[in-house]
Design a protein around this motif. Structure first.
Motif, PDB file in Angstrom:
ATOM      1  N   PRO A   1       0.802  -1.097   0.156  1.00 32.42           N
ATOM      2  CA  PRO A   1      -0.100   0.135   0.058  1.00 32.42           C
ATOM      3  C   PRO A   1       0.950   1.206   0.010  1.00 32.42           C
ATOM      4  N   LEU A   2       0.481   2.270  -0.404  1.00 30.79           N
ATOM      5  CA  LEU A   2       1.011   3.622  -0.543  1.00 30.79           C
ATOM      6  C   LEU A   2       0.405   4.466   0.617  1.00 30.79           C
ATOM      7  N   THR A   3       1.350   5.513   1.239  1.00 28.02           N
ATOM      8  CA  THR A   3       0.693   6.196   2.332  1.00 28.02           C
ATOM      9  C   THR A   3       0.685   7.700   1.597  1.00 28.02           C
ATOM     10  N   VAL A   4      -0.754   8.115   1.598  1.00 31.35           N
ATOM     11  CA  VAL A   4      -0.973   9.435   1.177  1.00 31.35           C
ATOM     12  C   VAL A   4      -1.679  10.200   2.245  1.00 31.35           C
ATOM     13  N   TYR A   5      -1.293  11.636   2.264  1.00 31.66           N
ATOM     14  CA  TYR A   5      -1.930  12.379   3.489  1.00 31.66           C
ATOM     15  C   TYR A   5      -2.916  13.325   2.787  1.00 31.66           C
ATOM     16  N   TYR A   6      -3.668  13.573   3.718  1.00 33.92           N
ATOM     17  CA  TYR A   6      -5.001  14.300   3.522  1.00 33.92           C
ATOM     18  C   TYR A   6      -5.148  15.230   4.589  1.00 33.92           C
ATOM     19  N   VAL A   7      -6.050  16.401   4.453  1.00 32.08           N
ATOM     20  CA  VAL A   7      -6.233  17.187   5.634  1.00 32.08           C
ATOM     21  C   VAL A   7      -7.734  17.084   6.270  1.00 32.08           C
ATOM     22  N   ALA A   8      -7.580  16.903   7.726  1.00 32.95           N
ATOM     23  CA  ALA A   8      -8.691  17.111   8.409  1.00 32.95           C
ATOM     24  C   ALA A   8      -8.791  18.614   9.004  1.00 32.95           C
ATOM     25  N   ILE A   9      -9.708  19.342   8.482  1.00 29.89           N
ATOM     26  CA  ILE A   9      -9.885  20.806   8.717  1.00 29.89           C
ATOM     27  C   ILE A   9     -10.448  21.062   9.966  1.00 29.89           C
TER      28      ILE A   9
ATOM     29  N   GLY B   1      -5.094  19.484  15.293  1.00 25.95           N
ATOM     30  CA  GLY B   1      -3.995  18.437  15.363  1.00 25.95           C
ATOM     31  C   GLY B   1      -4.478  17.209  16.206  1.00 25.95           C
ATOM     32  N   THR B   2      -5.461  17.090  16.277  1.00 26.98           N
ATOM     33  CA  THR B   2      -5.914  15.978  17.236  1.00 26.98           C
ATOM     34  C   THR B   2      -5.848  14.482  16.279  1.00 26.98           C
ATOM     35  N   SER B   3      -5.717  14.358  15.045  1.00 21.25           N
ATOM     36  CA  SER B   3      -5.877  13.336  14.062  1.00 21.25           C
ATOM     37  C   SER B   3      -4.332  13.294  13.666  1.00 21.25           C
ATOM     38  N   GLY B   4      -3.434  14.052  13.672  1.00 20.04           N
ATOM     39  CA  GLY B   4      -2.142  14.037  13.156  1.00 20.04           C
ATOM     40  C   GLY B   4      -1.289  15.320  13.336  1.00 20.04           C
ATOM     41  N   PRO B   5      -0.289  15.613  12.553  1.00 20.23           N
ATOM     42  CA  PRO B   5       0.600  16.910  12.712  1.00 20.23           C
ATOM     43  C   PRO B   5      -0.372  18.111  12.429  1.00 20.23           C
TER      44      PRO B   5
ATOM     45  N   LEU C   1      -2.897  16.969   9.591  1.00 20.14           N
ATOM     46  CA  LEU C   1      -2.699  16.053   8.540  1.00 20.14           C
ATOM     47  C   LEU C   1      -2.779  14.683   8.689  1.00 20.14           C
ATOM     48  N   VAL C   2      -3.379  13.956   7.968  1.00 21.22           N
ATOM     49  CA  VAL C   2      -3.787  12.326   8.033  1.00 21.22           C
ATOM     50  C   VAL C   2      -3.162  11.577   7.337  1.00 21.22           C
ATOM     51  N   ALA C   3      -2.445  10.603   7.832  1.00 22.12           N
ATOM     52  CA  ALA C   3      -2.074   9.564   6.718  1.00 22.12           C
ATOM     53  C   ALA C   3      -3.230   8.621   6.285  1.00 22.12           C
ATOM     54  N   THR C   4      -3.254   8.223   5.182  1.00 21.59           N
ATOM     55  CA  THR C   4      -4.227   7.310   4.701  1.00 21.59           C
ATOM     56  C   THR C   4      -3.272   6.259   3.921  1.00 21.59           C
ATOM     57  N   THR C   5      -4.014   4.946   3.447  1.00 21.34           N
ATOM     58  CA  THR C   5      -3.241   4.134   2.906  1.00 21.34           C
ATOM     59  C   THR C   5      -4.186   3.483   1.668  1.00 21.34           C
ATOM     60  N   THR C   6      -3.440   3.190   0.548  1.00 19.20           N
ATOM     61  CA  THR C   6      -4.132   2.806  -0.613  1.00 19.20           C
ATOM     62  C   THR C   6      -4.086   1.393  -0.829  1.00 19.20           C
ATOM     63  N   ALA C   7      -4.865   0.768  -1.570  1.00 28.60           N
ATOM     64  CA  ALA C   7      -4.817  -0.646  -1.854  1.00 28.60           C
ATOM     65  C   ALA C   7      -3.369  -1.054  -2.244  1.00 28.60           C
ATOM     66  N   PRO C   8      -3.031  -2.310  -2.127  1.00 27.79           N
ATOM     67  CA  PRO C   8      -1.603  -2.473  -2.644  1.00 27.79           C
ATOM     68  C   PRO C   8      -1.236  -2.118  -4.193  1.00 27.79           C
ATOM     69  N   VAL C   9      -0.123  -1.594  -4.507  1.00 27.07           N
ATOM     70  CA  VAL C   9       0.210  -1.154  -5.540  1.00 27.07           C
ATOM     71  C   VAL C   9       1.587  -2.058  -5.960  1.00 27.07           C
TER      72      VAL C   9
ATOM     73  N   ALA D   1      -1.730  22.443   1.254  1.00 25.14           N
ATOM     74  CA  ALA D   1      -1.118  21.800   0.207  1.00 25.14           C
ATOM     75  C   ALA D   1       0.416  21.547   0.097  1.00 25.14           C
ATOM     76  N   LYS D   2       1.166  22.373   0.670  1.00 26.83           N
ATOM     77  CA  LYS D   2       2.759  22.053   1.014  1.00 26.83           C
ATOM     78  C   LYS D   2       2.799  20.888   1.856  1.00 26.83           C
ATOM     79  N   ALA D   3       2.085  20.863   3.050  1.00 27.26           N
ATOM     80  CA  ALA D   3       2.184  19.589   3.839  1.00 27.26           C
ATOM     81  C   ALA D   3       1.818  18.460   3.085  1.00 27.26           C
ATOM     82  N   GLN D   4       0.708  18.449   2.499  1.00 29.61           N
ATOM     83  CA  GLN D   4       0.182  17.197   1.877  1.00 29.61           C
ATOM     84  C   GLN D   4       1.314  16.695   1.073  1.00 29.61           C
ATOM     85  N   LEU D   5       2.126  17.508   0.040  1.00 31.27           N
ATOM     86  CA  LEU D   5       3.091  16.816  -0.781  1.00 31.27           C
ATOM     87  C   LEU D   5       4.227  16.610   0.100  1.00 31.27           C
TER      88      LEU D   5
END
Length: 138
Positions: A7-15, A19-23, A31-39, A105-109
């Motif tokens: 799986p890949l780790t991709v970050y999205y935003v909890a508006i 900061g209760t869910s991540g950095p 900022l919250v880490a999510t994972t994809t299906a295996p790639v 945007a900067k943090a997601q990247l």
């Protein structure tokens, strides 16, 4: 590097969750880490950033997370890992919804690139310029 399937780790935003869910980033967001299906990949950075940039939906499913890059027209050109710093190169342009989207945007990247590479620091260049210059309001 050998080919892998994972799986890949991709970050999205909890508006607005402070900061209760991540950095904590931006305007009181997490900022919250999510994972994809295996790639299948040999270098995880390209597919991870590619997955982030290919998501053209603001809302990430029913998770409550947001992708502030959904309207941006950015392409991953490449990346390089030097010691503990990952540098990624993009082309295109940002389409953001306001001043709070700049740090989001900067943090997601950066966090997506760091997770993919194992780096502890990230640098992002867009059209050959540092992301801070590209996103500057000056």
């Amino acid at each position: 590097m050998p080919e892998q399937v994972a799986p890949l780790t991709v970050y999205y935003v909890a508006i607005g969750n402070g900061g209760t869910s991540g950095p904590m980033i931006g305007c009181g967001d997490s900022l919250v880490a999510t994972t994809t299906a295996p790639v299948r990949f040999t270098d995880q950075v390209g597919p991870s950033i590619g997955t982030l940039l290919a998501n053209k939906s603001r809302d990430v499913g029913m998770s409550g997370l947001v992708n502030v890059l959904y309207q941006s027209k950015l392409t991953y050109l490449g990346g390089e890992l030097n010691d503990s710093t990952i540098t990624i190169y993009l082309s295109g342009q940002f389409m953001l919804a306001g001043v709070c989207d700049i740090p989001r945007a900067k943090a997601q990247l950066e966090f997506t690139a760091m997770a993919a590479s194992g780096a502890t620091r990230a640098q992002v260049f867009v059209n050959g310029r540092p992301i801070d210059d590209v996103l500057s309001l000056k």
